[in-house]
Design a protein around this motif. Structure first.
Motif, PDB file in Angstrom:
ATOM      1  N   VAL A   1       2.667  -8.469  18.757  1.00  0.00           N
ATOM      2  CA  VAL A   1       2.144  -7.175  19.200  1.00  0.00           C
ATOM      3  C   VAL A   1       0.819  -7.476  19.893  1.00  0.00           C
ATOM      4  O   VAL A   1      -0.143  -7.907  19.259  1.00  0.00           O
ATOM      5  CB  VAL A   1       1.949  -6.208  18.018  1.00  0.00           C
ATOM      6  N   TRP A   2       0.806  -7.275  21.202  1.00  0.00           N
ATOM      7  CA  TRP A   2      -0.288  -7.743  22.040  1.00  0.00           C
ATOM      8  C   TRP A   2      -1.150  -6.568  22.494  1.00  0.00           C
ATOM      9  O   TRP A   2      -0.641  -5.595  23.040  1.00  0.00           O
ATOM     10  CB  TRP A   2       0.271  -8.474  23.260  1.00  0.00           C
ATOM     11  N   ASP A   3      -2.422  -6.670  22.243  1.00  0.00           N
ATOM     12  CA  ASP A   3      -3.371  -5.634  22.662  1.00  0.00           C
ATOM     13  C   ASP A   3      -4.071  -6.093  23.930  1.00  0.00           C
ATOM     14  O   ASP A   3      -4.937  -6.973  23.891  1.00  0.00           O
ATOM     15  CB  ASP A   3      -4.388  -5.369  21.543  1.00  0.00           C
ATOM     16  N   GLY A   4      -3.687  -5.510  25.058  1.00  0.00           N
ATOM     17  CA  GLY A   4      -4.261  -5.910  26.331  1.00  0.00           C
ATOM     18  C   GLY A   4      -5.713  -5.514  26.511  1.00  0.00           C
ATOM     19  O   GLY A   4      -6.372  -5.969  27.449  1.00  0.00           O
ATOM     20  N   ARG A   5      -6.236  -4.684  25.611  1.00  0.00           N
ATOM     21  CA  ARG A   5      -7.633  -4.233  25.712  1.00  0.00           C
ATOM     22  C   ARG A   5      -8.552  -4.929  24.717  1.00  0.00           C
ATOM     23  O   ARG A   5      -9.772  -4.778  24.787  1.00  0.00           O
ATOM     24  CB  ARG A   5      -7.701  -2.722  25.485  1.00  0.00           C
ATOM     25  N   LEU A   6      -7.968  -5.670  23.780  1.00  0.00           N
ATOM     26  CA  LEU A   6      -8.762  -6.297  22.716  1.00  0.00           C
ATOM     27  C   LEU A   6      -9.561  -7.471  23.273  1.00  0.00           C
ATOM     28  O   LEU A   6      -9.005  -8.391  23.878  1.00  0.00           O
ATOM     29  CB  LEU A   6      -7.841  -6.773  21.595  1.00  0.00           C
ATOM     30  N   GLU A   7     -10.865  -7.449  23.067  1.00  0.00           N
ATOM     31  CA  GLU A   7     -11.743  -8.488  23.595  1.00  0.00           C
ATOM     32  C   GLU A   7     -12.269  -9.376  22.470  1.00  0.00           C
ATOM     33  O   GLU A   7     -12.399  -8.953  21.324  1.00  0.00           O
ATOM     34  CB  GLU A   7     -12.922  -7.853  24.342  1.00  0.00           C
ATOM     35  N   LYS A   8     -12.579 -10.610  22.830  1.00  0.00           N
ATOM     36  CA  LYS A   8     -13.267 -11.510  21.907  1.00  0.00           C
ATOM     37  C   LYS A   8     -13.979 -12.578  22.710  1.00  0.00           C
ATOM     38  O   LYS A   8     -13.644 -12.831  23.881  1.00  0.00           O
ATOM     39  CB  LYS A   8     -12.298 -12.153  20.903  1.00  0.00           C
TER      40      LYS A   8
END
Length: 613
Positions: free
Chosen positions: A398-405
């Motif tokens: 499940v990939w979150d295209g908005r999640l930053e790190k």
């Protein structure tokens, strides 16, 4: 599987390399049991809400060395630490390189590698076996590995301590062709590198910059060309790994345009996310030492990404063979002693998303292709791996295209105090990672099980042979990420087809649909599939778009303007020239197209949810 129970992923955007679907995925007994809308929830079933996120096949990393060594040193990431880091980044399977010593039996090296890895791996794995010397025993071992253990890829080297001459490469490629295996090649001119190294050391150039100076782009390009010549004369396929320079990628492009359909190029995350600078401090420069080298040109990462989008390159691996500061420090006064290898297993997919999808070069479908599906097809793992389909392994992200790190060696999961991407901010990261039905990563918490991974043999069924032949002989489709646009209210003949925001209404009357005319079946199918691709991606009322280009009020636009529209709405190279020609020929008149007819076709394809042929 959540604590032994089924697992249902709800409300996600399910992305395969060739399709996108809003819906659910049900996982049971380590397999995908159902894919669709509003799947009924079984009893004792865990649920993941994927609303606003992508549901994609687990990543497949084709380039790791987790049990090898360089200059007598073992990398810090063994099979446990390496596969664990991979899972944290969305990779659920690796193809690791077995590297026999000079004179060692490839079969014996493989069996020793398999015994070690089975006890440590947290996700599935399989092998490329390196061919480090040549003789009748090697050819015999290759046959045993292929027929009894399902090892169907062998890697040869054109430089370094395992360098083979052209005659040996010819015979190794020929053996691969006889066994229906894929020959991989590390392409650099080893003889010129040897001379360059000697000259540089004489001149007093002993720092990490000497590595790249000894291994210029033309050295990689020449060897790539030579490997292609050998493969063509043998009649074998060829997989070049890794491709690190614009020149080598250009050479592959030339051969593919000349008709070499069995040629595949793979690059690695380091080449897409980093460049080498002579001004770097020693630790950072030494960390980047791999071969072929990470290039110093600032245009290289973008060019390689464009080559992935265009199909000249097909796969992104990690090249994960990581060494810590102390190990890399051994070569401080002599660059030839620096062990070759970088990390990348954990960050590979985030790097590709950040510099590929976020920049509009790749679409989410292409992202799935270059990080998972293409590798699964080429290496006979499809559809077990590389797709979200009923019966496939439940390796899902499940990939979150908005999640930053921000990438850091302090927070990564590698067994290392170095990360070549230190300080890089990436956008697009895994939210949940499922390995064979088991939830192993959730909310940035990693919960893997040593030994959960299994060795996967790659048998040569007729279906698999056909799939492998198809993918090696077919250019990869060119689908780019749409450029977000806001709808502008405009009165048009087709306003009643849409609701605010440009979404199509469910229509029961599709009698106005105009099928493509004067096309044969294949052309018709191509046109309709291309139309479906546009319908699934456009976030703007098509009538508005056409209106902006209908400069003289003729209700028609030219083919040239049509191509411009596609580049603005769906991204550069949204459709191939063949697809554009099929649409214009099927729905247009001459070199123009009426937008009312085009909209009616879109209405039918989007609303009817069925094939019109």
């Amino acid at each position: 599987m959540l604590n032994g129970h089924p697992l249902l992923i709800r409300n996600g955007t399910i992305v395969n390399a060739d399709s996108t679907l809003m819906g659910d995925v049900l996982l049971m007994n380590g397999k995908i049991a159902d894919v669709g809308r509003e799947i009924e929830q079984p009893r004792d079933c865990g649920v993941i809400d994927a609303k606003g996120k992508y549901v994609i096949p687990g990543g497949l990393d084709t380039n790791t060395l987790l049990e090898g060594e360089s200059n007598g040193m073992r990398p810090k990431d063994d099979f446990y630490h390496g596969t664990r880091a991979g899972v944290a980044g969305g990779t659920t399977m690796v193809i690791d390189l077995v590297l026999p010593r000079q004179g060692e039996s490839p079969l014996g090296a493989f069996l020793d590698w398999k015994n070690k890895s089975e006890k440590k791996a947290v996700c599935d794995f399989t092998a490329h076996v390196g061919i480090t010397w040549w003789g009748p025993q090697v050819a015999q071992d290759m046959e045993t590995l292929a027929t009894q253990y399902g090892v169907l890829s062998f890697k040869m080297f054109m430089a370094g301590e395992n360098m083979m001459n052209d005659s040996e490469l010819y015979n190794a490629f020929k053996t691969c062709e006889r066994l229906k295996c894929v020959p991989l090649v590390h392409a650099e001119n080893g003889m010129i590198i040897k001379e360059n190294v000697a000259d540089l050391l004489k001149k007093g150039i002993s720092g990490p910059e000497g590595h790249g100076l000894a291994r210029s782009e033309n050295i990689e390009a020449e060897a790539t060309n030579r490997a292609c010549v050998i493969a063509e004369n043998v009649g074998s396929k060829l997989y070049v790994s890794p491709v690190m320079s614009e020149s080598a990628a250009g050479m592959i492009s030339l051969w593919k345009k000349a008709g070499n359909s069995g040629l595949v190029g793979e690059t690695i995350a380091a080449a897409l996310g980093m460049t080498f600078s002579p001004g770097m401090d020693y630790d950072k420069a030494a960390a980047l030492i791999t071969s072929p080298p990470v290039r110093s040109s600032s245009s290289t990462p973008g060019t390689l990404m464009m080559r992935l989008a265009g199909g000249d390159l097909a796969i992104v691996g990690s090249g994960n063979c990581s060494y810590d500061r102390a190990q890399k420090g051994i070569g401080k006064n002599n660059f030839t002693l620096i062990p070759h290898g970088v990390n990348g297993l954990e960050d590979r997919m985030s790097i590709v998303w950040t510099y590929g999808v976020e920049t509009g070069i790749l679409s989410p479908q292409q992202f799935v292709a270059v990080t998972s599906k293409n590798a699964a097809q080429i290496f006979n793992l499809y559809p077990k791996k590389g797709c979200i389909s009923v019966g496939s392994d439940a390796d899902i992200v499940v990939w979150d295209g908005r999640l930053e790190k921000v990438i850091s060696s302090r927070t990564h999961h590698h067994n290392n105090d170095v990360n070549i991407f230190e300080g890089v901010k990436v956008k697009g990261n895994p939210d949940h990672v499922i390995v064979k039905g088991r939830l192993c990563y959730s909310d940035r918490e990693l919960s893997t099980v040593k030994g959960w991974g299994e060795f996967v043999p790659r048998g040569q069924s007729q279906q698999q042979q056909h799939q492998q032949q198809q993918v090696m002989e077919t250019s990869y489709q060119n689908i780019s990420t749409p450029i977000p646009m806001e709808p502008t209210p405009v009165s048009s003949p087709c306003d009643d087809l849409t609701k605010p925001g440009g979404d199509y209404l469910e229509q029961t009357d599709v009698s106005g649909f105009i099928e493509p005319k004067t096309l044969n079946f294949q052309e018709k199918r191509c046109a309709i599939e291309a139309m479906k691709k546009i319908c699934s991606r456009v976030n703007l009322t098509l009538a508005v778009i056409f209106k902006n280009y209908d400069k003289n009020g003729s209700s028609e636009i030219s083919k040239a303007d049509f191509q411009i529209i596609l580049s603005k709405v769906c991204g550069v190279s949204a459709l191939s020239n063949r697809e554009i020609d099929a649409i214009v020929k099927g729905y247009g008149t001459g070199d123009s197209i009426k937008y009312v007819d085009f909209l009616r076709a879109c209405e039918y394809l989007f609303c009817a949810k069925r094939q019109p042929y």
